[in-house]
Design a protein around this motif. Structure first.
Motif, PDB file in Angstrom:
ATOM      1  N   ARG A 135       0.842  -1.199   0.000  1.00 23.67           N
ATOM      2  CA  ARG A 135       0.000   0.000   0.000  1.00 23.67           C
ATOM      3  C   ARG A 135       0.873   1.243   0.000  1.00 23.67           C
ATOM      4  O   ARG A 135       1.963   1.254   0.543  1.00 23.67           O
ATOM      5  CB  ARG A 135      -0.893   0.026   1.241  1.00 23.67           C
ATOM      6  N   ARG A 136       0.340   2.274  -0.586  1.00 20.45           N
ATOM      7  CA  ARG A 136       1.002   3.558  -0.615  1.00 20.45           C
ATOM      8  C   ARG A 136       0.964   4.148   0.793  1.00 20.45           C
ATOM      9  O   ARG A 136      -0.058   4.066   1.477  1.00 20.45           O
ATOM     10  CB  ARG A 136       0.205   4.440  -1.564  1.00 20.45           C
ATOM     11  N   SER A 137       2.112   4.685   1.246  1.00 20.68           N
ATOM     12  CA  SER A 137       2.096   5.270   2.588  1.00 20.68           C
ATOM     13  C   SER A 137       1.410   6.639   2.535  1.00 20.68           C
ATOM     14  O   SER A 137       1.625   7.423   1.619  1.00 20.68           O
ATOM     15  CB  SER A 137       3.517   5.407   3.116  1.00 20.68           C
ATOM     16  N   ARG A 138       0.578   6.881   3.504  1.00 22.12           N
ATOM     17  CA  ARG A 138      -0.109   8.170   3.569  1.00 22.12           C
ATOM     18  C   ARG A 138       0.537   9.042   4.624  1.00 22.12           C
ATOM     19  O   ARG A 138       1.001   8.549   5.637  1.00 22.12           O
ATOM     20  CB  ARG A 138      -1.584   7.972   3.914  1.00 22.12           C
ATOM     21  N   MET A 139       0.552  10.345   4.383  1.00 24.10           N
ATOM     22  CA  MET A 139       1.126  11.267   5.359  1.00 24.10           C
ATOM     23  C   MET A 139       0.059  12.289   5.696  1.00 24.10           C
ATOM     24  O   MET A 139      -0.983  12.340   5.074  1.00 24.10           O
ATOM     25  CB  MET A 139       2.345  11.966   4.769  1.00 24.10           C
ATOM     26  N   HIS A 140       0.375  13.119   6.690  1.00 24.38           N
ATOM     27  CA  HIS A 140      -0.524  14.225   6.965  1.00 24.38           C
ATOM     28  C   HIS A 140      -0.259  15.321   5.953  1.00 24.38           C
ATOM     29  O   HIS A 140       0.891  15.593   5.624  1.00 24.38           O
ATOM     30  CB  HIS A 140      -0.300  14.746   8.387  1.00 24.38           C
ATOM     31  N   LYS A 141      -1.318  15.926   5.466  1.00 20.78           N
ATOM     32  CA  LYS A 141      -1.143  17.018   4.509  1.00 20.78           C
ATOM     33  C   LYS A 141      -0.329  18.127   5.174  1.00 20.78           C
ATOM     34  O   LYS A 141      -0.534  18.433   6.344  1.00 20.78           O
ATOM     35  CB  LYS A 141      -2.497  17.565   4.070  1.00 20.78           C
ATOM     36  N   ASP A 142       0.601  18.705   4.424  1.00 24.35           N
ATOM     37  CA  ASP A 142       1.361  19.820   4.966  1.00 24.35           C
ATOM     38  C   ASP A 142       0.981  21.091   4.217  1.00 24.35           C
ATOM     39  O   ASP A 142       0.107  21.065   3.338  1.00 24.35           O
ATOM     40  CB  ASP A 142       2.866  19.521   4.909  1.00 24.35           C
ATOM     41  N   TRP A 143       1.625  22.205   4.548  1.00 24.81           N
ATOM     42  CA  TRP A 143       1.242  23.482   3.932  1.00 24.81           C
ATOM     43  C   TRP A 143       1.367  23.436   2.410  1.00 24.81           C
ATOM     44  O   TRP A 143       0.580  24.046   1.689  1.00 24.81           O
ATOM     45  CB  TRP A 143       2.086  24.633   4.503  1.00 24.81           C
ATOM     46  N   SER A 144       2.359  22.664   1.910  1.00 24.30           N
ATOM     47  CA  SER A 144       2.597  22.677   0.469  1.00 24.30           C
ATOM     48  C   SER A 144       1.474  21.954  -0.287  1.00 24.30           C
ATOM     49  O   SER A 144       1.195  22.281  -1.442  1.00 24.30           O
ATOM     50  CB  SER A 144       3.958  22.055   0.141  1.00 24.30           C
ATOM     51  N   THR A 145       0.819  20.976   0.361  1.00 23.33           N
ATOM     52  CA  THR A 145      -0.259  20.245  -0.296  1.00 23.33           C
ATOM     53  C   THR A 145      -1.356  21.190  -0.762  1.00 23.33           C
ATOM     54  O   THR A 145      -1.820  21.126  -1.893  1.00 23.33           O
ATOM     55  CB  THR A 145      -0.863  19.200   0.673  1.00 23.33           C
ATOM     56  N   SER A 146      -1.753  22.121   0.145  1.00 25.07           N
ATOM     57  CA  SER A 146      -2.829  23.038  -0.239  1.00 25.07           C
ATOM     58  C   SER A 146      -2.296  24.237  -1.027  1.00 25.07           C
ATOM     59  O   SER A 146      -2.903  24.661  -2.005  1.00 25.07           O
ATOM     60  CB  SER A 146      -3.588  23.510   1.002  1.00 25.07           C
ATOM     61  N   PHE A 147      -1.126  24.769  -0.607  1.00 26.55           N
ATOM     62  CA  PHE A 147      -0.631  25.969  -1.288  1.00 26.55           C
ATOM     63  C   PHE A 147      -0.351  25.697  -2.760  1.00 26.55           C
ATOM     64  O   PHE A 147      -0.705  26.496  -3.629  1.00 26.55           O
ATOM     65  CB  PHE A 147       0.638  26.496  -0.596  1.00 26.55           C
ATOM     66  N   PHE A 148       0.293  24.583  -3.071  1.00 30.66           N
ATOM     67  CA  PHE A 148       0.620  24.283  -4.462  1.00 30.66           C
ATOM     68  C   PHE A 148      -0.444  23.425  -5.152  1.00 30.66           C
ATOM     69  O   PHE A 148      -0.223  22.907  -6.240  1.00 30.66           O
ATOM     70  CB  PHE A 148       2.006  23.627  -4.561  1.00 30.66           C
ATOM     71  N   GLN A 149      -1.592  23.238  -4.502  1.00 35.94           N
ATOM     72  CA  GLN A 149      -2.735  22.532  -5.105  1.00 35.94           C
ATOM     73  C   GLN A 149      -2.324  21.142  -5.607  1.00 35.94           C
ATOM     74  O   GLN A 149      -2.496  20.812  -6.782  1.00 35.94           O
ATOM     75  CB  GLN A 149      -3.323  23.381  -6.243  1.00 35.94           C
ATOM     76  N   LEU A 150      -1.761  20.326  -4.685  1.00 39.57           N
ATOM     77  CA  LEU A 150      -1.161  19.051  -5.082  1.00 39.57           C
ATOM     78  C   LEU A 150      -2.098  17.848  -5.015  1.00 39.57           C
ATOM     79  O   LEU A 150      -1.652  16.720  -5.125  1.00 39.57           O
ATOM     80  CB  LEU A 150       0.084  18.768  -4.208  1.00 39.57           C
ATOM     81  N   SER A 151      -3.395  18.069  -4.806  1.00 38.60           N
ATOM     82  CA  SER A 151      -4.313  16.931  -4.752  1.00 38.60           C
ATOM     83  C   SER A 151      -4.923  16.687  -6.122  1.00 38.60           C
ATOM     84  O   SER A 151      -5.057  17.607  -6.926  1.00 38.60           O
ATOM     85  CB  SER A 151      -5.418  17.189  -3.729  1.00 38.60           C
ATOM     86  N   GLY A 152      -5.301  15.439  -6.368  1.00 38.45           N
ATOM     87  CA  GLY A 152      -5.915  15.112  -7.654  1.00 38.45           C
ATOM     88  C   GLY A 152      -6.541  13.735  -7.595  1.00 38.45           C
ATOM     89  O   GLY A 152      -6.546  13.083  -6.543  1.00 38.45           O
ATOM     90  N   SER A 153      -7.084  13.301  -8.717  1.00 39.25           N
ATOM     91  CA  SER A 153      -7.609  11.946  -8.784  1.00 39.25           C
ATOM     92  C   SER A 153      -7.503  11.451 -10.216  1.00 39.25           C
ATOM     93  O   SER A 153      -7.441  12.254 -11.156  1.00 39.25           O
ATOM     94  CB  SER A 153      -9.057  11.900  -8.307  1.00 39.25           C
TER      95      SER A 153
END
Lengths: 284, 127
Positions: free
Chosen positions: A130-148
């Motif tokens: 399984r892919r390891s999951r981390m807690h979202k950090d400031w860069s996740t939201s600031f650089f819009q790094l989420s997707g599907s």
């Protein structure tokens, strides 16, 4: 007749390079340089020129499908290209100094050792299933790094987020520097930066790496074009083969399971690591 | 049109155009049994008799009208190299249009880097 056979053989080598390059995110150069120099006896600088063009061909050929299917993440790719292009410029400017002072062989050894050291974390991720999951950090939201993306192998949509953008960006800076300094493709470091650094899904990683390598290679191609290391008859069949292979490879990646993709990358990581080490030690 | 579709369209257009020029060039090289005054044997020599440095931009544009195969191949390669550059430029425009200031700025930086790499760095290395 002989020339047609020679042409078809180069085309098939390009086709294979396109499939492997598109699926692994490393670009076609990984297969093209050894194939041209070892099998066809093309001088290394012309093989390197063809490889640079091959990298751009793999990138555009595969990314046209990856981007349309939302597998490659444009924002992640573009934000990381800031460091790869700056690194490539710095590397190109420093390259002459490195070669005249005989430092290049040490750099090949260092690069090879780093790649071989990365075998362990990549293998650990393969074993983990399984892919390891981390807690979202400031860069996740600031650089819009989420997707599907829709995973054809699993038959469902996968939502993901990228973490530690600064770490990915730092690895990309090194990737650009290495490609400029040593004149080799740096897709392998791009995959490590997104997979190990930013914890993105492996298929998002390899497809986004494919999306990015064209820009890094285009930055480097001006120097090669000026030097004249691009032979039309050698490059033409390689490009045709790669464009067709990369398109097929991009379709294959979608249907391949994540573990198999990681296994392919693991294998290539080991091969490239050993190749770089040997080149630095002057064996190959 | 979403940015993914725009970028994909740019890439496909570049790939197809490049492929057409390269295939046409190869067909011409075989049909004419050579190109630009070189025989097929000289052009196909893996140990490289014919290098791209023999072809200037002006020569390529003339060679296209003279139906010289090697010039078609090189034009196809120029289109291929230009494709990622065009896609970066297009992303600047689309992000600006979408008012995504952060990514308009990021893509603009990448575009400026590319222009420096293509037009300034080779000149610096020559000295």
């Amino acid at each position: 007749m002989l020339f047609i056979l020679y042409f078809v053989a180069l085309l098939l080598a390009g086709f294979l390079a396109g499939i492997v390059g598109a699926m692994s995110g490393l670009g076609g150069g990984v297969v093209v340089i050894p194939a041209l120099t070892l099998l066809f006896g093309v001088p290394l600088e012309y093989a390197a020129g063809a490889s640079l063009i091959a990298t751009i061909a793999t990138s555009s050929g595969a990314a046209s499908a990856y981007v349309k299917d939302r597998l490659a993440n444009i924002k992640i790719g573009m934000s990381l290209e800031v460091a790869t292009t700056l690194g490539a410029i710095a590397g190109a400017l420093l390259a002459a100094y490195i070669y005249t002072h005989g430092i290049s062989s040490y750099l090949f050894v260092l690069f090879g050792v780093i790649l071989l050291l990365m075998l362990y974390p990549t293998f650990a991720a393969y074993e983990r299933h399984r892919r390891s999951r981390m807690h979202k950090d400031w860069s996740t939201s600031f650089f819009q790094l989420s997707g599907s993306y829709y995973d054809e192998a699993e038959g469902k949509a996968i939502r993901y987020s990228g973490y530690r953008w600064w770490l990915g960006e730092a690895v990309m800076g090194v990737a650009g520097l290495v490609s400029g300094l040593l004149g080799i493709g740096s897709g392998v470091l791009k995959v490590i930066g997104m997979d190990w650094g930013m914890k993105l899904p492996i298929k998002v990683t390899t497809s986004t790496s494919d999306f990015m390598i064209g820009v890094t290679a285009a930055a480097g191609s001006a120097v090669y074009w000026a030097l004249g290391y691009i032979q039309p008859f050698v490059t033409a069949p390689v490009v045709i083969g790669i464009l067709l292979g990369a398109y097929l490879g991009s379709k294959m990646l979608q249907r391949t399971g994540s573990r198999s993709v990681r296994l392919l990358f693991l294998l290539l990581l080991g091969i490239i690591g050993i190749e770089m080490l040997l080149r630095g030690l002057g064996v190959a | 049109m979403e940015i993914n579709d725009t970028i994909s369209y740019v890439l496909i257009t570049g790939v197809v155009a490049s492929l057409l020029f390269v295939v046409a060039g190869v067909a011409l090289i075989f049909a004419n049994n050579g190109s630009n005054g070189f025989t097929l044997g000289e052009i196909a020599n893996g140990h490289v008799v014919v290098g791209q440095s023999m072809f200037s931009a002006a020569e390529i544009s003339q060679g296209i009208f003279a139906l010289q195969g090697a010039d078609f191949v090189l034009l196809g390669l120029i289109v291929l190299i230009a494709t990622p550059v065009v896609r970066v430029l297009m992303s600047v425009l689309v992000f600006a249009y979408e008012r995504n200031r952060l990514y308009a700025a990021i893509t603009l930086i990448v575009f400026v880097d590319l222009m420096v790499a293509v037009f300034i760095v080779p000149g610096l290395l020559a000295h």
